[in-house]
Every structure is written in structure tokens, then in C-alpha cells.
Design a protein around this motif. Structure first.
Motif, PDB file in Angstrom:
ATOM      1  N   HIS A  17     -29.026  38.032  36.493  1.00 45.79           N
ATOM      2  CA  HIS A  17     -30.215  37.584  35.774  1.00 45.79           C
ATOM      3  C   HIS A  17     -29.837  36.682  34.596  1.00 45.79           C
ATOM      4  CE1 HIS A  17     -34.466  37.869  34.764  1.00 45.79           C
ATOM      5  NE2 HIS A  17     -34.122  38.100  33.501  1.00 45.79           N
ATOM      6  N   MET A  18     -28.831  37.104  33.837  1.00 48.40           N
ATOM      7  CA  MET A  18     -28.389  36.283  32.706  1.00 48.40           C
ATOM      8  C   MET A  18     -27.814  34.955  33.192  1.00 48.40           C
ATOM      9  SD  MET A  18     -26.771  38.910  29.864  1.00 48.40           S
ATOM     10  CE  MET A  18     -25.570  39.668  30.936  1.00 48.40           C
ATOM     11  N   LEU A  19     -27.022  35.004  34.254  1.00 49.26           N
ATOM     12  CA  LEU A  19     -26.419  33.785  34.765  1.00 49.26           C
ATOM     13  C   LEU A  19     -27.483  32.829  35.309  1.00 49.26           C
ATOM     14  CD1 LEU A  19     -23.912  32.147  35.239  1.00 49.26           C
ATOM     15  CD2 LEU A  19     -23.515  33.428  37.349  1.00 49.26           C
ATOM     16  N   SER A  21     -30.526  32.596  34.277  1.00 52.91           N
ATOM     17  CA  SER A  21     -31.191  32.049  33.095  1.00 52.91           C
ATOM     18  C   SER A  21     -30.368  30.917  32.485  1.00 52.91           C
ATOM     19  CB  SER A  21     -31.416  33.162  32.065  1.00 52.91           C
ATOM     20  OG  SER A  21     -31.965  32.651  30.880  1.00 52.91           O
ATOM     21  N   LEU A  22     -29.057  31.118  32.349  1.00 49.62           N
ATOM     22  CA  LEU A  22     -28.180  30.087  31.791  1.00 49.62           C
ATOM     23  C   LEU A  22     -28.147  28.847  32.683  1.00 49.62           C
ATOM     24  CD1 LEU A  22     -26.070  29.102  29.738  1.00 49.62           C
ATOM     25  CD2 LEU A  22     -24.331  30.317  31.083  1.00 49.62           C
ATOM     26  N   LYS A  24     -30.391  27.804  34.874  1.00 43.49           N
ATOM     27  CA  LYS A  24     -31.684  27.102  34.828  1.00 43.49           C
ATOM     28  C   LYS A  24     -31.811  26.299  33.544  1.00 43.49           C
ATOM     29  CE  LYS A  24     -34.147  30.404  37.743  1.00 43.49           C
ATOM     30  NZ  LYS A  24     -35.109  31.523  37.764  1.00 43.49           N
ATOM     31  N   ASN A  31     -33.535  24.934  25.814  1.00 40.92           N
ATOM     32  CA  ASN A  31     -32.962  25.932  24.903  1.00 40.92           C
ATOM     33  C   ASN A  31     -31.801  25.395  24.079  1.00 40.92           C
ATOM     34  OD1 ASN A  31     -34.830  27.828  25.752  1.00 40.92           O
ATOM     35  ND2 ASN A  31     -33.447  28.754  27.242  1.00 40.92           N
ATOM     36  N   GLN A  37     -28.265  28.323  24.751  1.00 35.77           N
ATOM     37  CA  GLN A  37     -28.636  28.675  26.118  1.00 35.77           C
ATOM     38  C   GLN A  37     -28.012  30.020  26.509  1.00 35.77           C
ATOM     39  OE1 GLN A  37     -27.158  25.212  28.180  1.00 35.77           O
ATOM     40  NE2 GLN A  37     -29.105  24.119  28.023  1.00 35.77           N
ATOM     41  N   THR A  38     -26.753  30.228  26.100  1.00 38.58           N
ATOM     42  CA  THR A  38     -26.067  31.487  26.397  1.00 38.58           C
ATOM     43  C   THR A  38     -26.744  32.652  25.687  1.00 38.58           C
ATOM     44  OG1 THR A  38     -23.981  30.289  26.700  1.00 38.58           O
ATOM     45  CG2 THR A  38     -23.833  32.665  26.317  1.00 38.58           C
ATOM     46  N   ALA A  41     -29.935  33.531  27.360  1.00 30.49           N
ATOM     47  CA  ALA A  41     -29.662  34.264  28.602  1.00 30.49           C
ATOM     48  C   ALA A  41     -29.348  35.729  28.300  1.00 30.49           C
ATOM     49  CB  ALA A  41     -28.510  33.608  29.352  1.00 30.49           C
ATOM     50  N   GLU A  44     -32.493  37.546  27.721  1.00 26.71           N
ATOM     51  CA  GLU A  44     -33.127  37.849  29.012  1.00 26.71           C
ATOM     52  C   GLU A  44     -32.488  39.083  29.640  1.00 26.71           C
ATOM     53  OE1 GLU A  44     -35.708  36.452  30.789  1.00 26.71           O
ATOM     54  OE2 GLU A  44     -36.126  35.349  28.938  1.00 26.71           O
TER      55      GLU A  44
END
Length: 184
Positions: A17-19, A21-22, A24, A31, A37-38, A41, A44
């Protein structure tokens, strides 16, 4: 104490999920900086962890590994094309039966021009330790077949903080043979 299946599943789900998000954020250039951005993520991941009711130790280790991964690939030359792309392609159909291949591709990326501008199917795998991935994986072969591609990369993420990307180049006839054998 051995890691439980639920704990491992939660770690993998939160990391993915975090990856996503990053990736995207990189694709859409949102972001702000890579660091922002990290961090977005990670937020998230924290939200998802709360939804899952995951143990705080699961979250803290997953965040630590994710930040290490993000730093390792901070200057990655891959251009993000798609993230979590859903694919469906009919493998077999007659009057009575239809068999579809369905999947969700973690990442579709393009390598740099210096690397040949190749389109890759990338499958992220979280694991307790790194292992040599099998070349003829149903998942990778199916993704390549569904998009008429010949290149895949297994992107392994170990909970010990080690990372390994293993590229595979398939011949078209091997992919077609896989598709035919998959519905036998």
C-alpha cells in the motif's frame, strides 16, 4: 517466536500500500519532493494499519523497511506508467466455457533510454528472506501474456531490509505455450 501468517500478511499488505502510494505520487508528480512523497506514503500505511488493526510492531518494522527501500531506489531510472493495473484477458472460450486470466499488476514501468526503453511488468514480493525467484512463475507469465509483453522483474523486499530485483526476458513462444498449458 515465529512470525504468524496474519502478521506476515499485514506487513506485505501495508508495504504494498505504501509503495503503491509512492509510485502513484511519482507517476503523477504530486505531493512535492521525493521525501514528501515518501512521508505521505508512510501516512497512508499508518491509516491502513489502523484499519487492519495491525500490531504496532508490525507497522514500525514495515515503515523502517519501506523507508530503506524508498532510499535505495530514490534515483531509480524507471518511469512509472501504471500502478496496480487490473488486467483481464480471455484464455479460452467455447460455447459452454470461458476462462479468463485476471490480475492486478503492481507496477508497469519503462526503463531508461540507456537501458533500451523496455516496458516491464514488475511484481513486488515481500518476504522474510531473499530467494532466487523461479523464472516461469504463473503470475509474471500471465501478466506478460495479458499485456503482450516479454519482460518481467520480480522486486523482492526482505523484512531484514535487503532488496533484490531479478529481471526475466521471455520469448513470445514460451509465453504462448504457458497460456495454452494453463488451461489444459
Amino acid at each position: 517466536m515465529p512470525i504468524s501468517y496474519t502478521t506476515s500478511l499485514d506487513r506485505g499488505t501495508i508495504f504494498h500500500h505504501m509503495l503503491a502510494s509512492l509510485l502513484k505520487a511519482r507517476r503523477d508528480d504530486i505531493n512535492g519532493s521525493y521525501k514528501d512523497q515518501t512521508l505521505a506514503a508512510v501516512e497512508e500505511g499508518c491509516r491502513l494499519s489502523a484499519e487492519l488493526g495491525a500490531d504496532s510492531s508490525v507497522l514500525s518494522l514495515t515503515i523502517e523497511v519501506f523507508k530503506s527501500y524508498a532510499e535505495e531506489y530514490r534515483y531509480d531510472t524507471w518511469r512509472v506508467l501504471e500502478v496496480e493495473q487490473v488486467v483481464t484477458k480471455t484464455m479460452y472460450e467455447d460455447d459452454e466455457l470461458r476462462i479468463d486470466f485476471n490480475g492486478k499488476i503492481d507496477l508497469l514501468a519503462e526503463t531508461s533510454p540507456r537501458e533500451g526503453s523496455l516496458i516491464l511488468v514488475v511484481d513486488h514480493k515481500t518476504t522474510s528472506s531473499l530467494y532466487p525467484p523461479q523464472e516461469l512463475q504463473n503470475q509474471a507469465m500471465g501478466y506478460c501474456w495479458s499485456l503482450n509483453l516479454t519482460r518481467a522483474t520480480i522486486d523482492q523486499v526482505s523484512l531484514s531490509g535487503k532488496f533484490k530485483r531479478t529481471p526475466f526476458a521471455y520469448q513470445e513462444n514460451v509465453i504462448e505455450r504457458w497460456a495454452k498449458n494453463a488451461v489444459r
